[in-house]
Motif scaffolding. Structure first.
Motif, PDB file in Angstrom:
ATOM      1  N   VAL A   1      26.074 -17.134 -12.827  1.00 17.99           N
ATOM      2  CA  VAL A   1      24.668 -17.410 -12.553  1.00 17.99           C
ATOM      3  C   VAL A   1      23.951 -16.130 -12.129  1.00 17.99           C
ATOM      4  O   VAL A   1      22.900 -15.789 -12.665  1.00 17.99           O
ATOM      5  CB  VAL A   1      24.534 -18.487 -11.467  1.00 17.99           C
ATOM      6  CG1 VAL A   1      23.069 -18.699 -11.106  1.00 17.99           C
ATOM      7  CG2 VAL A   1      25.151 -19.794 -11.938  1.00 17.99           C
ATOM      8  N   LEU A   2      24.532 -15.398 -11.202  1.00 22.27           N
ATOM      9  CA  LEU A   2      23.903 -14.166 -10.730  1.00 22.27           C
ATOM     10  C   LEU A   2      24.879 -13.011 -10.900  1.00 22.27           C
ATOM     11  O   LEU A   2      26.090 -13.163 -10.714  1.00 22.27           O
ATOM     12  CB  LEU A   2      23.498 -14.292  -9.257  1.00 22.27           C
ATOM     13  CG  LEU A   2      22.330 -15.241  -8.970  1.00 22.27           C
ATOM     14  CD1 LEU A   2      22.188 -15.463  -7.480  1.00 22.27           C
ATOM     15  CD2 LEU A   2      21.039 -14.701  -9.558  1.00 22.27           C
ATOM     16  N   GLU A   3      24.338 -11.882 -11.209  1.00 18.99           N
ATOM     17  CA  GLU A   3      25.173 -10.747 -11.587  1.00 18.99           C
ATOM     18  C   GLU A   3      24.736  -9.528 -10.787  1.00 18.99           C
ATOM     19  O   GLU A   3      23.603  -9.072 -10.921  1.00 18.99           O
ATOM     20  CB  GLU A   3      24.964 -10.521 -13.100  1.00 18.99           C
ATOM     21  CG  GLU A   3      25.949  -9.583 -13.727  1.00 18.99           C
ATOM     22  CD  GLU A   3      25.729  -9.483 -15.232  1.00 18.99           C
ATOM     23  OE1 GLU A   3      25.481 -10.513 -15.898  1.00 18.99           O
ATOM     24  OE2 GLU A   3      25.762  -8.359 -15.736  1.00 18.99           O
ATOM     25  N   ASN A   4      25.606  -9.088  -9.930  1.00 21.40           N
ATOM     26  CA  ASN A   4      25.425  -7.779  -9.301  1.00 21.40           C
ATOM     27  C   ASN A   4      24.042  -7.577  -8.673  1.00 21.40           C
ATOM     28  O   ASN A   4      23.319  -6.661  -9.022  1.00 21.40           O
ATOM     29  CB  ASN A   4      25.677  -6.698 -10.365  1.00 21.40           C
ATOM     30  CG  ASN A   4      26.033  -5.383  -9.697  1.00 21.40           C
ATOM     31  OD1 ASN A   4      26.497  -5.379  -8.548  1.00 21.40           O
ATOM     32  ND2 ASN A   4      25.801  -4.291 -10.390  1.00 21.40           N
TER      33      ASN A   4
ATOM     34  N   GLY B   1      15.801 -21.820 -13.758  1.00 23.65           N
ATOM     35  CA  GLY B   1      17.231 -21.778 -14.060  1.00 23.65           C
ATOM     36  C   GLY B   1      17.847 -20.402 -13.909  1.00 23.65           C
ATOM     37  O   GLY B   1      19.019 -20.210 -14.209  1.00 23.65           O
ATOM     38  N   CYS B   2      17.090 -19.427 -13.409  1.00 23.59           N
ATOM     39  CA  CYS B   2      17.660 -18.075 -13.347  1.00 23.59           C
ATOM     40  C   CYS B   2      18.472 -17.870 -12.084  1.00 23.59           C
ATOM     41  O   CYS B   2      19.090 -16.836 -11.908  1.00 23.59           O
ATOM     42  CB  CYS B   2      16.564 -17.033 -13.462  1.00 23.59           C
ATOM     43  SG  CYS B   2      15.582 -16.902 -11.971  1.00 23.59           S
TER      44      CYS B   2
ATOM     45  N   PHE C   1      14.073 -12.101 -10.621  1.00 13.17           N
ATOM     46  CA  PHE C   1      15.383 -12.246 -11.265  1.00 13.17           C
ATOM     47  C   PHE C   1      15.146 -12.506 -12.739  1.00 13.17           C
ATOM     48  O   PHE C   1      14.162 -13.126 -13.124  1.00 13.17           O
ATOM     49  CB  PHE C   1      16.139 -13.444 -10.697  1.00 13.17           C
ATOM     50  CG  PHE C   1      16.695 -13.207  -9.322  1.00 13.17           C
ATOM     51  CD1 PHE C   1      16.581 -11.972  -8.703  1.00 13.17           C
ATOM     52  CD2 PHE C   1      17.349 -14.242  -8.644  1.00 13.17           C
ATOM     53  CE1 PHE C   1      17.097 -11.769  -7.433  1.00 13.17           C
ATOM     54  CE2 PHE C   1      17.862 -14.041  -7.385  1.00 13.17           C
ATOM     55  CZ  PHE C   1      17.741 -12.812  -6.775  1.00 13.17           C
ATOM     56  N   GLU C   2      16.062 -12.047 -13.548  1.00 13.48           N
ATOM     57  CA  GLU C   2      15.905 -12.327 -14.977  1.00 13.48           C
ATOM     58  C   GLU C   2      17.252 -12.301 -15.658  1.00 13.48           C
ATOM     59  O   GLU C   2      18.113 -11.509 -15.311  1.00 13.48           O
ATOM     60  CB  GLU C   2      14.973 -11.277 -15.595  1.00 13.48           C
ATOM     61  CG  GLU C   2      14.287 -11.778 -16.857  1.00 13.48           C
ATOM     62  CD  GLU C   2      13.376 -10.701 -17.428  1.00 13.48           C
ATOM     63  OE1 GLU C   2      13.412 -10.494 -18.645  1.00 13.48           O
ATOM     64  OE2 GLU C   2      12.642 -10.057 -16.622  1.00 13.48           O
ATOM     65  N   ARG C   3      17.396 -13.140 -16.617  1.00  9.80           N
ATOM     66  CA  ARG C   3      18.552 -13.101 -17.488  1.00  9.80           C
ATOM     67  C   ARG C   3      18.206 -12.203 -18.640  1.00  9.80           C
ATOM     68  O   ARG C   3      17.402 -12.572 -19.479  1.00  9.80           O
ATOM     69  CB  ARG C   3      18.727 -14.488 -18.106  1.00  9.80           C
ATOM     70  CG  ARG C   3      19.785 -15.294 -17.537  1.00  9.80           C
ATOM     71  CD  ARG C   3      19.719 -16.705 -18.108  1.00  9.80           C
ATOM     72  NE  ARG C   3      20.493 -17.490 -17.200  1.00  9.80           N
ATOM     73  CZ  ARG C   3      21.814 -17.402 -17.154  1.00  9.80           C
ATOM     74  NH1 ARG C   3      22.459 -16.630 -18.008  1.00  9.80           N
ATOM     75  NH2 ARG C   3      22.469 -18.090 -16.277  1.00  9.80           N
TER      76      ARG C   3
ATOM     77  N   GLY D   1      24.978 -13.220 -16.177  1.00 12.25           N
ATOM     78  CA  GLY D   1      24.101 -13.883 -15.229  1.00 12.25           C
ATOM     79  C   GLY D   1      22.755 -13.186 -15.135  1.00 12.25           C
ATOM     80  O   GLY D   1      22.494 -12.204 -15.842  1.00 12.25           O
ATOM     81  N   ALA D   2      21.910 -13.696 -14.271  1.00 12.89           N
ATOM     82  CA  ALA D   2      20.623 -13.050 -14.051  1.00 12.89           C
ATOM     83  C   ALA D   2      20.823 -11.826 -13.156  1.00 12.89           C
ATOM     84  O   ALA D   2      21.693 -11.812 -12.290  1.00 12.89           O
ATOM     85  CB  ALA D   2      19.664 -14.034 -13.402  1.00 12.89           C
ATOM     86  N   THR D   3      20.017 -10.837 -13.383  1.00 11.89           N
ATOM     87  CA  THR D   3      20.077  -9.645 -12.536  1.00 11.89           C
ATOM     88  C   THR D   3      18.725  -9.438 -11.884  1.00 11.89           C
ATOM     89  O   THR D   3      17.746 -10.085 -12.229  1.00 11.89           O
ATOM     90  CB  THR D   3      20.414  -8.396 -13.368  1.00 11.89           C
ATOM     91  OG1 THR D   3      19.499  -8.363 -14.463  1.00 11.89           O
ATOM     92  CG2 THR D   3      21.830  -8.463 -13.884  1.00 11.89           C
ATOM     93  N   LEU D   4      18.712  -8.465 -10.972  1.00 15.38           N
ATOM     94  CA  LEU D   4      17.456  -8.116 -10.325  1.00 15.38           C
ATOM     95  C   LEU D   4      16.662  -7.268 -11.306  1.00 15.38           C
ATOM     96  O   LEU D   4      16.992  -6.104 -11.550  1.00 15.38           O
ATOM     97  CB  LEU D   4      17.778  -7.325  -9.056  1.00 15.38           C
ATOM     98  CG  LEU D   4      16.854  -7.531  -7.870  1.00 15.38           C
ATOM     99  CD1 LEU D   4      17.415  -6.854  -6.662  1.00 15.38           C
ATOM    100  CD2 LEU D   4      15.463  -7.087  -8.172  1.00 15.38           C
ATOM    101  N   ALA D   5      15.607  -7.834 -11.881  1.00 13.55           N
ATOM    102  CA  ALA D   5      14.898  -7.145 -12.958  1.00 13.55           C
ATOM    103  C   ALA D   5      13.765  -6.285 -12.419  1.00 13.55           C
ATOM    104  O   ALA D   5      13.490  -5.220 -12.950  1.00 13.55           O
ATOM    105  CB  ALA D   5      14.358  -8.167 -13.952  1.00 13.55           C
TER     106      ALA D   5
END
Ligand SMILES: Nc1ncnc2c1ncn2[C@@H]1O[C@H](COP(=O)(O)OP(=O)(O)OP(=O)(O)O)[C@@H](O)[C@H]1O
Ligand SMILES: Nc1ncnc2c1ncn2[C@@H]1O[C@H](COP(=O)(O)OP(=O)(O)OP(=O)(O)O)[C@@H](O)[C@H]1O
Ligand SMILES: [Mg+2]
Ligand SMILES: [Mg+2]
Lengths: 328, 272, 248, 272, 248
Positions: E18-21, E39-40, E214-216, E228-232
């Motif tokens: 779901v969330l990445e780094n 859903g992010c 956040f964004e995928r 997953g989504a990252t901090l965009a």
């Protein structure tokens, strides 16, 4: 008016098991066919319900004791005739005390029994025999199905019940039989009772009943008697030994002549006198009954006990006689 | 960590689930052994071996006279009665419950009557039932139906009530007649709820079945239990009770399964 | 043609006067926005237009004839919630109106005719932007998707009048913008007279051709039951929006 | 107008409500009269006069032997058993249901066990109950508790489950311990739901009460019914059944009243 | 002091990443707005801050210490729904936090101390504009009133961090404006670090001191579970808003 098909209710009890066997073995059908009628023999698990169904008119005949006949169908206005006197209890019903072996010790105890049943009557007769009355004990109504378990609890110290529960209870070390029906022989009769009007209109029905019964009796006494008894034992939820022990305390009239002799004896009148005063005492002869005479009882010799204008219970030995004479 | 947030691992969970069952079994075994040591013929708490033996006789030895395997005959007779009766009760509940729920006229006519009838103890009316319906299967089935249907009817009428009023208005703006509303709006939404109601009725249904069989019958699990009760034959009664419990549990699980499968929309709709 | 005429309508609920002497005429193809403070009787008025409840006094005419006393297929509606059937998929929800029309007995169509209706329903679903969700149940959809679905469902039956009771009140602002645009497109393209209740004045100005404001003139507690809300303002939008003539 | 939209006027409504009751009474009177014409002593469907007479005797004439007014003694004995048992069952359901609903560990331990137990037919286990508890009041009350409590426990645990997870999280952010969450969040919200559950249990509770009294007793409504059933005294049984129905109906109404009064927030919270 | 430090946090649910780094630091008294498509993982991230669920990898520090693994009174929260207790009146809801603190056994305070707490709670209710509703149950309140109540309830316990998950998503726009102003006032006056999830960008810019999106990056179906989504984006608001220094 004459009818063609009849319904007979029977319940699971040692003296009545032959009816189930007769139905299964085709004896019922054989005799019904012989008289050109149809007879349905229906088994009840619950004795009381079979009486109620008969009293309400859903059945033409029922297996029942002399006392219950008087208290329920007869007091309920259903004129009933005892067509067959099958047996009387000869030890099948008993008063049992825990740890005491004298009946007199019952004084002041709680007594568990099925109220208003033959057990209740037996208790009354037992108490009479030692100059006590019901006031000297406290009766607790307890269902027969649970009597065996109830006896095992510590707060139950006296029970009055019938077989197979009696032998079940006596299996306990400290259970002592202090009175049983063999001490009032002939007073607790197991009958086949039919609606008087139906019998009057359809004597063939009563004849068929007698025919079925005595053929079954012959079978039990005869060569394949063991197989028959085994089947009956199974149907009543026990094995041959258990069934035989119940039979041993039952005075079964295997021969019609014996039954006729018993039915016509004076003892029946004396017994019914005891029974009706017991029932009147318990207000079981109907709310309006002013005395034990309220419901008339016609004995085999046509003599009437009580109100001759309100005869609702009749002993009729004629069909057993026909059987005895081989005229069925 | 708060106890509330402490979740057992899968292994712990299985152990915890098993614990009360094992404990019950252990308590039974101890007391049974104690009683049997005292009196080897004790019938109240028979040994497991005795129960297995009793069941084996009933389940795998044909009755010499009739050739029937009593245990299975009993099971079949009871289940047949139960299923027929519950089927009838469900049908009645559906028809009457929908009628009460949807039609104000039927609500006035039947709602209070059903409420009163559902409070009456059917067991006490048995003699009348038997006279009216005879002593065959009909009266046993009728007892179960009379015992279960009023409660199910009330429940279902309540569930129809809980449907948002808006659905009925909406359907009318789509041109639906009363009949069409029943058929396409109320009925399909009631089916899964009916399964809930049926699940709740399983317990009482077994109760009524056993009571009916105890009085007049010649087969059935309840019949057998009451027949052998005179002899305090717990070696037969206890396995029968366990078997009834298992049957009820399996029916319950089956109903839940059907509900989830046949009405995929329901779980989500109920949650929201 | 689907003009509405409201003649001196009063509505009392219990012993409270909710609406007082409301009169106005609405031409066919108008997009009427009904605004007013909470509790002033907007929903009550819409329910009278729907036929769910009748005016205590006065009457409402639809194309010159008294309004039928119960809802029918000429007047479609979208509520704020509970507007679609949870046991039907998106496609099933949209098809329902047509099925009810064509199958009086079963309310369900089979065979070739079903195919035709399905295509029609799919076209409507595509129009409201739900072409990929036709097999979803409402519980699997967001609030915005459900309200779009409710619109498509109502349109399938081709009502003359479309009643909307704060249909977008519970939606997120972003989603709200989309669906407002959709609403305007639909009004523009279908032969509809629209009556919509809203709390949101900017929405009212953005979509409506005319705005009616209800108001309780006397709202002190002791007056509350004795005076109802009246028609306080009647604002036509300028420049005039005309259905079918307008590009968004 | 669609049938669905057609609401009866108040007068019509009252007439409709009365109709099925009157019809039932009429059917009874006709059949009773027919049977009595045939046999004036008929016991199955006694005349209303006979029933009134029977009740009068039981309710207003002291029993000559004991000096007791049987009808009231029976009523009191039964109600006492019923209320004590339901009180116990409710208490058990509250404690165990909350534990299962709130604590994952208790859920693992008890949830499935209670589910299985709730399926067992308690009547068949009576012999064991007798031995454990004796034949007195304890075993009758225990039968009702065993019959009702598992279902109530399951129901309550389910209701706790239905509380939004968010409430528990929220309470924790307000610093609540597990115990405080149970006491201030779960328990107060369960009380009104417990009343629902209790109402649903009234029917089964009466059933078990009657069954228990039928087995071993010397007073109680169920005792009397089964006693006089021996001689088919429907003139006593029918009024007793009507009386039980009335008592159950009144208890139900009283519980609804208490729920509405004591938990004013509940109706609205349930609706939303 | 209530600074938050997020260090290389990953979150997997089932076999979906779901969330990445995610890494960032948040100073005390910031008003962080969390935005991103549906859903992010915004809610998932907030649930980690709350302690309801733990990161799969990485860690979160609160004032330099690892976050406790379950919710506690340092972190208040307002959800989109279900944020107040239906069985308590407005006053009861607000007092609850204080009662739980002071009465570990009964969770209920009596006598004089209760009076004191009541006054405190009434003051908070007045601050959120609910002074006239103190005896109302939540079911008798509108959505907007309930969310105000939830705020007051959370503030009563004086959390260091306030977490808000789309608290105003379900409200009408008019009401929304009021409550946003209230929120800003509260942040301004109490020693709070705020993290708020929203769908509404304009809200984010109006209230926040900093916006994280956040964004995928890879969102094709076959990639969905593997990335997953990252901090965009990480947008500070200019001119800077500083709590306590700002007039609205
Ligand atoms: N079923 C009812 N019973 C009693 N009063 C009602 C009922 N329905 C509506 N009312 C009353 O009528 C008035 C108008 O209610 P209505 O729902 O029409 O207002 P509204 O303008 O739609 O408000 P909102 O903007 O909050 O939806 C209110 O004062 C309400 O109390
Ligand atoms: N309990 C769960 N089980 C399985 N998947 C989950 C669970 N909770 C969240 N997810 C998944 O995690 C992802 C992120 O969900 P989350 O609710 O955090 O998104 P969000 O950004 O808050 O969305 P929204 O704006 O719609 O609230 C989603 O793809 C969702 O499918
Ligand atoms: Mg409204
Ligand atoms: Mg979210």
């Amino acid at each position: 008016e004459p009818k063609k098909s009849f319904k007979v209710a029977w319940s699971i009890y040692v003296g009545w098991m032959p009816w189930g066997y007769a139905a299964d073995a085709g004896i019922v059908k054989k005799w019904a066919d012989k008289y050109g009628i149809a007879i349905e023999v229906k088994q009840f698990n619950d004795y009381v319900e079979s009486i109620n169904q008969y009293t309400a008119g859903a059945y033409d005949a029922v297996t029942i004791t002399n006392m219950d006949t008087l208290s329920t169908p007869s007091a309920g206005g259903v004129d009933s005739t005892a067509v067959i006197v099958g047996d009387f209890s000869n030890g099948n019903d008993a008063v049992i005390l825990k740890g005491k072996d004298k009946l007199a010790a019952i004084k002041g105890q709680k007594v568990n029994l099925v109220e208003f049943s033959v057990s209740h009557y037996l208790l009354a007769r037992a108490l009479e025999s030692v100059k006590m009355s019901e006031k000297d004990v406290k009766v607790v109504n307890t269902s027969d199905a649970d009597m065996a378990a109830a006896y095992k609890t510590s707060d139950v110290t006296a029970v009055v019940t019938w077989n197979p529960i009696v032998s079940e209870v006596l299996g306990d070390k400290d259970a002592k039989k202090v009175f049983d029906s063999s001490q009032i022989p002939g007073e607790i009769m197991d009958l086949m009772v039919a609606n008087t009007q139906v019998v009057k209109d359809n004597p063939n029905f009563a004849k068929a009943l007698a025919g079925i019964w005595y053929e079954t009796m012959d079978k039990m006494a005869g060569a394949d008697g063991k197989a028959a008894k085994e089947a009956m034992a199974k149907a009543s939820g026990t094995d041959l030994a258990g069934f035989e022990s119940q039979l041993a305390s039952t005075k079964l009239f295997a021969k019609p002549a014996d039954a006729v002799a018993f039915a016509e004896s004076k003892d029946v009148g004396a017994t019914m006198n005891h029974v009706r005063s017991f029932l009147f005492d318990k207000a079981l002869l109907g709310k309006d009954a002013k005395s034990a005479d309220a419901v008339g009882i016609e004995l085999a010799d046509k003599k009437v006990l009580g109100d001759a204008k309100n005869v609702k219970f009749r002993f009729d030995a004629s069909f057993m006689k026909l059987a005895a004479q081989g005229k069925l | 960590m708060r106890l509330l947030n402490r979740k057992p691992t899968r292994g712990q969970e299985l152990a915890l689930i098993a614990l009360p069952f094992l404990l019950t079994a252990a308590v039974y075994l101890v007391f049974s052994a104690l009683r049997l040591a005292d009196n080897p013929n004790d019938k109240l708490l028979p040994s497991p071996a005795a129960m297995v033996e009793a069941v084996r006789t009933l389940a795998f030895h044909a009755d010499p006279r009739t050739g029937a395997y009593i245990f299975w005959v009993d099971t079949f007779a009871s289940l047949q009665r139960l299923f027929v009766a519950l089927g009838l009760a469900t049908g009645l509940a559906l028809v009457i419950g929908l009628a009460i729920g949807v039609l104000p006229v039927m609500r006035a006519l039947l709602h209070d009557f059903v409420a009163v009838v559902s409070m009456a103890p059917p067991l006490a009316l048995l003699p009348i039932l038997f006279i009216a319906l005879g002593l065959g299967e009909a009266s046993k089935i009728a007892l179960i139906v009379i015992g279960c249907a009023p409660v199910m009817i009330r429940d279902l009428a309540l569930r129809v009530d809980e449907l948002p009023r808006e659905q009925f208005l909406k359907a009318q703006t789509l041109g639906a007649s009363t009949w069409q509303i029943v058929l396409r709006v109320a009925l399909p939404q009631m089916l899964p709820r009916l399964i809930d109601s049926l699940r709740l009725s399983l317990g009482p249904a077994w109760l009524f079945l056993i009571a009916a069989e105890a009085i007049a019958s010649d087969s059935g699990l309840g019949y057998r239990i009451f027949l052998v009760r005179r002899y305090l034959a717990m070696d037969t009664i206890l396995p029968y009770v366990a078997w009834i419990t298992l049957l009820a549990f399996v029916s319950d699980a089956a109903l839940r399964f059907v509900q989830a499968r046949a009405f995929p929309w329901f779980a989500a709709a109920r949650a929201s | 043609m689907s003009a509405i005429k409201v003649e001196k309508v009063w509505k009392e609920i219990g012993d409270q006067i909710v609406l007082e002497n409301i009169s106005f005429e609405l031409a066919s193809r108008e997009f009427l926005m009904l605004v007013g403070p909470s509790g002033c009787g907007k929903t009550t008025f819409l329910r009278m237009l729907l036929g769910e409840t009748a005016p205590t006094r006065g009457r409402i005419l639809l194309d010159g004839e008294p309004l039928p006393a119960e809802p029918d297929s000429r007047r479609g509606i979208v509520f704020q919630r509970y507007s679609v059937f949870p046991h039907l998929t998106a496609l099933g929800n949209v098809m329902l109106g047509a099925e009810l029309r064509e199958a009086p007995l079963l309310g369900k169509i089979f065979g070739a005719r079903r195919k035709v209706l399905q295509e029609e329903a799919r076209a409507l679903l595509a129009e409201v932007g739900l072409d990929h969700a036709e097999n979803k149940y409402p519980a699997e959809m967001s609030g915005g998707m459900q309200q779009r679905l409710a619109l498509a469902q109502a349109l399938m039956r081709r009502p003359k009048v479309l009643l909307l009771d704060e249909p977008f009140g519970a939606l997120d602002p972003g989603i709200r913008g989309d669906i407002q645009a959709l609403m305007q497109k639909i009004w523009n393209e279908s032969p509809l007279t629209v009556v919509m209740v809203t709390h949101d004045l900017s929405e009212a100005f953005r979509l409506g051709t005319r705005i009616l404001a209800f108001e309780r003139r006397r709202d002190r507690p002791e007056e509350k039951t004795r005076y109802g809300a009246t028609l306080a303002q009647d604002i036509p939008i300028w420049p005039r929006r005309i259905a079918g003539a307008l590009k968004i």
